[in-house]
Write an enzyme that holds these catalytic residues in place. Structure first.
Site, PDB file in Angstrom:
ATOM      1  N   SER A  98      73.221   4.391  17.848  1.00  0.00           N
ATOM      2  CA  SER A  98      72.557   4.975  19.003  1.00  0.00           C
ATOM      3  C   SER A  98      72.289   3.912  20.080  1.00  0.00           C
ATOM      4  O   SER A  98      73.224   3.274  20.560  1.00  0.00           O
ATOM      5  CB  SER A  98      71.274   5.674  18.547  1.00  0.00           C
ATOM      6  OG  SER A  98      70.782   6.542  19.538  1.00  0.00           O
ATOM      7  N   ASP A 230      76.245  16.139  16.937  1.00  0.00           N
ATOM      8  CA  ASP A 230      75.185  15.230  17.373  1.00  0.00           C
ATOM      9  C   ASP A 230      74.452  15.865  18.545  1.00  0.00           C
ATOM     10  O   ASP A 230      75.022  16.042  19.618  1.00  0.00           O
ATOM     11  CB  ASP A 230      75.801  13.880  17.781  1.00  0.00           C
ATOM     12  CG  ASP A 230      74.775  12.801  18.021  1.00  0.00           C
ATOM     13  OD1 ASP A 230      73.687  13.109  18.537  1.00  0.00           O
ATOM     14  OD2 ASP A 230      75.060  11.634  17.691  1.00  0.00           O
ATOM     15  N   HIS A 259      73.108  13.308  14.474  1.00  0.00           N
ATOM     16  CA  HIS A 259      72.914  11.967  15.041  1.00  0.00           C
ATOM     17  C   HIS A 259      72.501  10.966  13.957  1.00  0.00           C
ATOM     18  O   HIS A 259      72.976   9.841  13.928  1.00  0.00           O
ATOM     19  CB  HIS A 259      71.844  12.034  16.133  1.00  0.00           C
ATOM     20  CG  HIS A 259      71.682  10.776  16.902  1.00  0.00           C
ATOM     21  ND1 HIS A 259      72.673  10.242  17.690  1.00  0.00           N
ATOM     22  CD2 HIS A 259      70.615   9.921  17.017  1.00  0.00           C
ATOM     23  CE1 HIS A 259      72.245   9.132  18.262  1.00  0.00           C
ATOM     24  NE2 HIS A 259      71.012   8.907  17.867  1.00  0.00           N
TER      25      HIS A 259
END
Length: 279
Positions: A98, A230, A259
């Site tokens: 991320s 995601d 995610h």
């Protein structure tokens, strides 16, 4: 072992360093608003497979200094370099999740080449090249999405963090999903350890930083891993674009994965990471 590295601007950055010092190092870079603890499933897996594993808490996150400023990709990358330099990590594999994927891209572009410090890169559910919708990036998310995160962080981040972790982050809001309360609590715990100011300003860093040139500058083998469900960093304006910008990139898409797939699907992701690192 654990310890702290002093940065050039006087911060203490917390890090973990496990495994044999003569083994190939893997350095992990965590997402917003978490800490190095988010990599537990990967660090244990790789240390048991004979690797040296290193992870740090980003400035303002976890156990690192709750500094007022410097919450941007340049400082994130410089702090990561301070850790790598202190531990003299060479021929390392850098894995970022991320926001940590953005940190890795900036780190490798600015600090990792051509000094022999970086062997390979993995970007997992990562934010590059640019999350924000602009005229040049119409596939991005509108600014209102990130303003909502800012508002939630400023007004009641404890509730925001609970909502994110119990909902879209791990796909626990999907019909039929198996929900793990301990995972939600651990996400919340990590987030609440950090600084509200760092988290607030970090939203701009992960959403508005255009990392197109960073990706173009990376020459080492790079694996881009992303779930096609995601809900935090949609695959269309991240992984599908990133792999086209990388000189030596490979894309691996995971059908239906969220995610936070590093946690929910560690039994699949970890062997894939190992295969890439060994390959």
């Amino acid at each position: 072992m654990t310890g702290f590295v002093k940065t050039k601007d006087g911060l203490d950055i917390f890090y973990k360093d496990w495994g044999p010092k003569n083994a190939q190092p893997i350095m992990f870079h965590h997402g917003w608003p978490l800490s190095s603890d988010d990599w537990d499933a990967q660090m244990l897996f790789f240390v048991l497979n004979g690797y040296r594993v290193v992870a740090h808490d980003r400035r303002g996150h976890g156990r690192s200094t709750q500094v007022s400023d410097g919450h941007d990709m340049d400082h994130y990358a410089a702090d990561a370099f301070a850790v790598a330099e202190h531990l003299d990590l060479r021929n390392a594999v850098h894995i970022g999740h991320s926001t940590g994927g953005g940190e890795v891209a900036r780190y490798v572009a600015r600090h990792g080449q051509p000094a022999g410090r970086v062997a390979k890169v993995v970007l997992v559910s990562a934010v590059p090249p640019l999350m924000l919708k602009t005229a040049a990036n119409p596939e991005g998310l509108p600014i209102e999405v990130f303003d909502g995160f800012r508002q939630g962080t400023a007004e009641n981040r404890a509730q925001l963090f609970l909502d994110v972790a119990s909902g879209p982050f791990y796909g626990f809001n999907r019909e039929g999903a198996t929900v793990y309360p301990g995972v939600v609590q651990n996400w919340w715990r990590q987030g609440m350890m950090g600084s509200a100011k760092a988290h607030y300003e970090g939203i701009k860093a992960f959403s508005e930083t255009d990392q197109t040139e960073d990706l173009k500058a990376i020459t080492v083998p790079t694996l881009v891993m992303h779930g096609d469900d995601d809900q935090i960093v949609p695959i269309a304006d991240s992984a599908l674009k990133s792999v086209k910008l990388l000189k030596n990139g490979t894309l691996k898409v995971y059908k239906g994965y969220p995610h936070g797939m590093l946690t929910t699907h560690a039994e699949v992701i970890n062997p894939d990471l190992l295969a890439f690192i060994k390959g």
